[in-house]
Design a protein around this motif. Structure first.
Motif, mmCIF file in Angstrom:
data_model
loop_
_atom_site.group_PDB
_atom_site.id
_atom_site.type_symbol
_atom_site.label_atom_id
_atom_site.label_comp_id
_atom_site.label_asym_id
_atom_site.label_seq_id
_atom_site.Cartn_x
_atom_site.Cartn_y
_atom_site.Cartn_z
ATOM 1 N N GLN A 56 28.828 78.336 39.718
ATOM 2 C CA GLN A 56 28.403 79.581 40.351
ATOM 3 C C GLN A 56 28.867 80.774 39.508
ATOM 4 O O GLN A 56 29.992 80.799 39.024
ATOM 5 C CB GLN A 56 28.987 79.691 41.766
ATOM 6 C CG GLN A 56 28.549 78.573 42.692
ATOM 7 C CD GLN A 56 27.059 78.576 42.918
ATOM 8 O OE1 GLN A 56 26.464 79.604 43.201
ATOM 9 N NE2 GLN A 56 26.440 77.417 42.762
ATOM 10 N N ALA A 57 27.985 81.752 39.353
ATOM 11 C CA ALA A 57 28.316 82.943 38.558
ATOM 12 C C ALA A 57 29.384 83.775 39.254
ATOM 13 O O ALA A 57 29.326 83.990 40.466
ATOM 14 C CB ALA A 57 27.071 83.782 38.332
ATOM 15 N N CYS B 57 30.839 86.760 37.265
ATOM 16 C CA CYS B 57 30.548 88.097 36.745
ATOM 17 C C CYS B 57 30.025 87.980 35.323
ATOM 18 O O CYS B 57 30.125 86.937 34.698
ATOM 19 C CB CYS B 57 31.805 88.970 36.772
ATOM 20 S SG CYS B 57 33.139 88.372 35.715
ATOM 21 N N VAL B 58 29.487 89.060 34.821
ATOM 22 C CA VAL B 58 29.087 89.169 33.414
ATOM 23 C C VAL B 58 29.886 90.325 32.838
ATOM 24 O O VAL B 58 29.871 91.423 33.378
ATOM 25 C CB VAL B 58 27.569 89.421 33.261
ATOM 26 C CG1 VAL B 58 27.200 89.619 31.798
ATOM 27 C CG2 VAL B 58 26.772 88.289 33.880
ATOM 28 N N GLU C 152 28.784 85.389 30.769
ATOM 29 C CA GLU C 152 28.672 85.137 32.203
ATOM 30 C C GLU C 152 29.743 84.103 32.548
ATOM 31 O O GLU C 152 29.711 82.977 32.049
ATOM 32 C CB GLU C 152 27.291 84.596 32.567
ATOM 33 C CG GLU C 152 27.152 84.346 34.051
ATOM 34 C CD GLU C 152 25.760 83.918 34.447
ATOM 35 O OE1 GLU C 152 25.420 84.088 35.619
ATOM 36 O OE2 GLU C 152 24.996 83.416 33.584
ATOM 37 N N VAL D 294 25.787 85.133 26.861
ATOM 38 C CA VAL D 294 24.405 85.468 27.192
ATOM 39 C C VAL D 294 23.822 86.519 26.247
ATOM 40 O O VAL D 294 22.615 86.733 26.233
ATOM 41 C CB VAL D 294 24.259 85.916 28.671
ATOM 42 C CG1 VAL D 294 24.568 84.762 29.602
ATOM 43 C CG2 VAL D 294 25.121 87.116 28.985
ATOM 44 N N GLY E 13 32.863 80.307 30.657
ATOM 45 C CA GLY E 13 31.630 81.061 30.758
ATOM 46 C C GLY E 13 30.647 80.668 29.680
ATOM 47 O O GLY E 13 30.884 79.744 28.905
ATOM 48 N N LEU F 73 31.810 81.599 35.062
ATOM 49 C CA LEU F 73 31.357 80.693 36.106
ATOM 50 C C LEU F 73 32.527 80.018 36.811
ATOM 51 O O LEU F 73 33.587 79.816 36.214
ATOM 52 C CB LEU F 73 30.480 79.600 35.484
ATOM 53 C CG LEU F 73 29.339 80.081 34.598
ATOM 54 C CD1 LEU F 73 28.787 78.932 33.767
ATOM 55 C CD2 LEU F 73 28.251 80.698 35.446
ATOM 56 N N THR F 74 32.295 79.637 38.075
ATOM 57 C CA THR F 74 33.267 78.803 38.782
ATOM 58 C C THR F 74 33.136 77.381 38.243
ATOM 59 O O THR F 74 32.203 77.073 37.490
ATOM 60 C CB THR F 74 33.009 78.797 40.298
ATOM 61 O OG1 THR F 74 31.716 78.227 40.532
ATOM 62 C CG2 THR F 74 33.082 80.197 40.888
#
Length: 88
Positions: A47-48, A50-51, A40, A28, A25, A42-43
């Motif tokens: 692609q996001a 979750c946060v 945040e 942020v 991640g 990410l894959t």
């Protein structure tokens, strides 16, 4: 202390929110003096997912991948910005 926009890796799984150790991640937001971080996740293709607010002991700095020549050639704007401006 981690800074905003720093890549991180989750050291420990957090099953209650569905994150495995090794999840990657980006920080942020930094809470206080690094008491917790908004991350945040990410894959692998960016692609996001979750946060989440994560304690620092769960995170480690992510290694930066090397930029290969085939990636650099696709960045002509960067080359333009690296040129010195012409004198007037």
């Amino acid at each position: 202390m981690l800074q905003e926009h720093t890549g991180v890796i989750l050291k420990k799984p957090i099953p209650e929110i569905g994150l495995d150790s090794g999840s990657s991640g980006v920080v942020v937001h930094v809470h206080g003096q690094g008491g917790a971080y908004e991350v945040e996740f990410l894959t692998q293709d960016g692609q996001a997912i979750c946060v989440e607010t994560i304690k620092p002991e769960y995170l480690t700095l992510a290694p930066l991948p090397a930029m290969h020549d085939d990636v650099r050639k696709d960045l002509p704007i960067c080359e333009e910005h690296s040129r010195k401006p012409k004198p007037l």
